[in-house]
Design a protein around this motif. Structure first.
Motif, PDB file in Angstrom:
ATOM      1  N   LEU A  69       0.855  -1.184   0.000  1.00 28.48           N
ATOM      2  CA  LEU A  69       0.000   0.000   0.000  1.00 28.48           C
ATOM      3  C   LEU A  69       0.884   1.225   0.000  1.00 28.48           C
ATOM      4  O   LEU A  69       1.790   1.354   0.826  1.00 28.48           O
ATOM      5  N   GLN A  70       0.619   2.111  -0.944  1.00 23.43           N
ATOM      6  CA  GLN A  70       1.346   3.370  -1.015  1.00 23.43           C
ATOM      7  C   GLN A  70       0.328   4.500  -0.972  1.00 23.43           C
ATOM      8  O   GLN A  70      -0.621   4.511  -1.752  1.00 23.43           O
ATOM      9  N   ILE A  71       0.511   5.423  -0.037  1.00 27.79           N
ATOM     10  CA  ILE A  71      -0.362   6.589   0.081  1.00 27.79           C
ATOM     11  C   ILE A  71       0.472   7.800  -0.320  1.00 27.79           C
ATOM     12  O   ILE A  71       1.564   8.018   0.213  1.00 27.79           O
ATOM     13  N   GLU A  83       4.801  -2.281   2.946  1.00 29.13           N
ATOM     14  CA  GLU A  83       5.116  -3.389   2.042  1.00 29.13           C
ATOM     15  C   GLU A  83       4.768  -4.732   2.690  1.00 29.13           C
ATOM     16  O   GLU A  83       4.669  -4.841   3.910  1.00 29.13           O
ATOM     17  N   ASN A  84       4.629  -5.734   1.836  1.00 30.07           N
ATOM     18  CA  ASN A  84       4.455  -7.126   2.262  1.00 30.07           C
ATOM     19  C   ASN A  84       3.265  -7.322   3.196  1.00 30.07           C
ATOM     20  O   ASN A  84       3.393  -7.909   4.271  1.00 30.07           O
ATOM     21  N   ILE A  85       2.100  -6.845   2.780  1.00 28.93           N
ATOM     22  CA  ILE A  85       0.874  -7.093   3.535  1.00 28.93           C
ATOM     23  C   ILE A  85       0.370  -8.458   3.083  1.00 28.93           C
ATOM     24  O   ILE A  85      -0.172  -8.606   1.985  1.00 28.93           O
ATOM     25  N   ILE A 105      -2.482   0.492  -4.605  1.00 27.98           N
ATOM     26  CA  ILE A 105      -2.348  -0.872  -4.090  1.00 27.98           C
ATOM     27  C   ILE A 105      -1.598  -1.679  -5.140  1.00 27.98           C
ATOM     28  O   ILE A 105      -2.121  -1.961  -6.213  1.00 27.98           O
ATOM     29  N   VAL A 106      -0.358  -2.008  -4.822  1.00 23.28           N
ATOM     30  CA  VAL A 106       0.513  -2.739  -5.733  1.00 23.28           C
ATOM     31  C   VAL A 106       0.391  -4.224  -5.404  1.00 23.28           C
ATOM     32  O   VAL A 106       0.579  -4.627  -4.251  1.00 23.28           O
ATOM     33  N   LYS A 107       0.095  -5.030  -6.426  1.00 27.79           N
ATOM     34  CA  LYS A 107      -0.195  -6.457  -6.213  1.00 27.79           C
ATOM     35  C   LYS A 107       1.042  -7.353  -6.158  1.00 27.79           C
ATOM     36  O   LYS A 107       0.955  -8.499  -5.769  1.00 27.79           O
ATOM     37  N   ASN A 108       2.207  -6.858  -6.563  1.00 31.75           N
ATOM     38  CA  ASN A 108       3.446  -7.642  -6.493  1.00 31.75           C
ATOM     39  C   ASN A 108       3.377  -8.970  -7.239  1.00 31.75           C
ATOM     40  O   ASN A 108       4.130  -9.886  -6.941  1.00 31.75           O
ATOM     41  N   THR A 109       2.442  -9.109  -8.188  1.00 32.46           N
ATOM     42  CA  THR A 109       2.279 -10.361  -8.919  1.00 32.46           C
ATOM     43  C   THR A 109       2.035 -10.050 -10.392  1.00 32.46           C
ATOM     44  O   THR A 109       1.155  -9.257 -10.720  1.00 32.46           O
TER      45      THR A 109
END
Length: 145
Positions: A69-71, A83-85, A105-109
């Motif tokens: 999550l980046q705000i 990071e890493n939620i 919201i970055v999905k990292n996938t």
């Protein structure tokens, strides 16, 4: 005298049975306990008389992948990065200055699209983001505290 003793014994039997009976069903008692347990465990943001409190946000990941999550403000200034939620977890509440805010919201996938929403967040506002089982952001909006 014989009738008085018989009546006293009969009265004692009736009184004993009245005090030992219960008219509530077990199902009602179990339902009541479940409701009490559920309402006791609800976690809510601080809603005690909000006066000039900075806005806050958090994210709950009900999906199957790890998120970031980046705000950020609309001018690109990063306010918070979590990071890493992991799947099945939530971030804590993050506070920031009132303004128009971008929630990324970055999905990292690979193959799963990131989500980005923009809201004008004023004082005494809270935004609970929820990522569903399909790894997509569930529609929601900030609320006033």
């Amino acid at each position: 005298m014989k009738n008085l003793l018989t009546n006293a014994i009969a009265c004692a039997i009736v009184m004993t049975s009245l005090f030992s009976c219960s008219v509530e069903s077990i199902e009602n008692e179990q339902l009541e306990e479940a409701l009490l347990t559920t309402t006791d465990t609800v976690v809510t943001p601080n809603t005690e008389s909000c006066i000039d409190q900075d806005p806050q946000a958090r994210i709950t990941n009900n999906g199957t992948i790890t998120l970031t999550l980046q705000i950020a403000s609309t001018d690109g200034t990063i306010l918070h990065t979590v990071e890493n939620i992991a799947a099945g977890t939530s971030s804590g509440y993050l506070t920031f200055a009132p303004d128009e805010v971008v929630f990324n919201i970055v999905k990292n996938t690979t193959g799963i699209q990131d989500d980005k929403v923009v809201f004008t967040m004023g004082q005494c506002m809270s935004y609970d983001m929820v990522v569903g089982a399909d790894n997509n952001l569930i529609a929601g909006a900030p609320v006033s505290l």
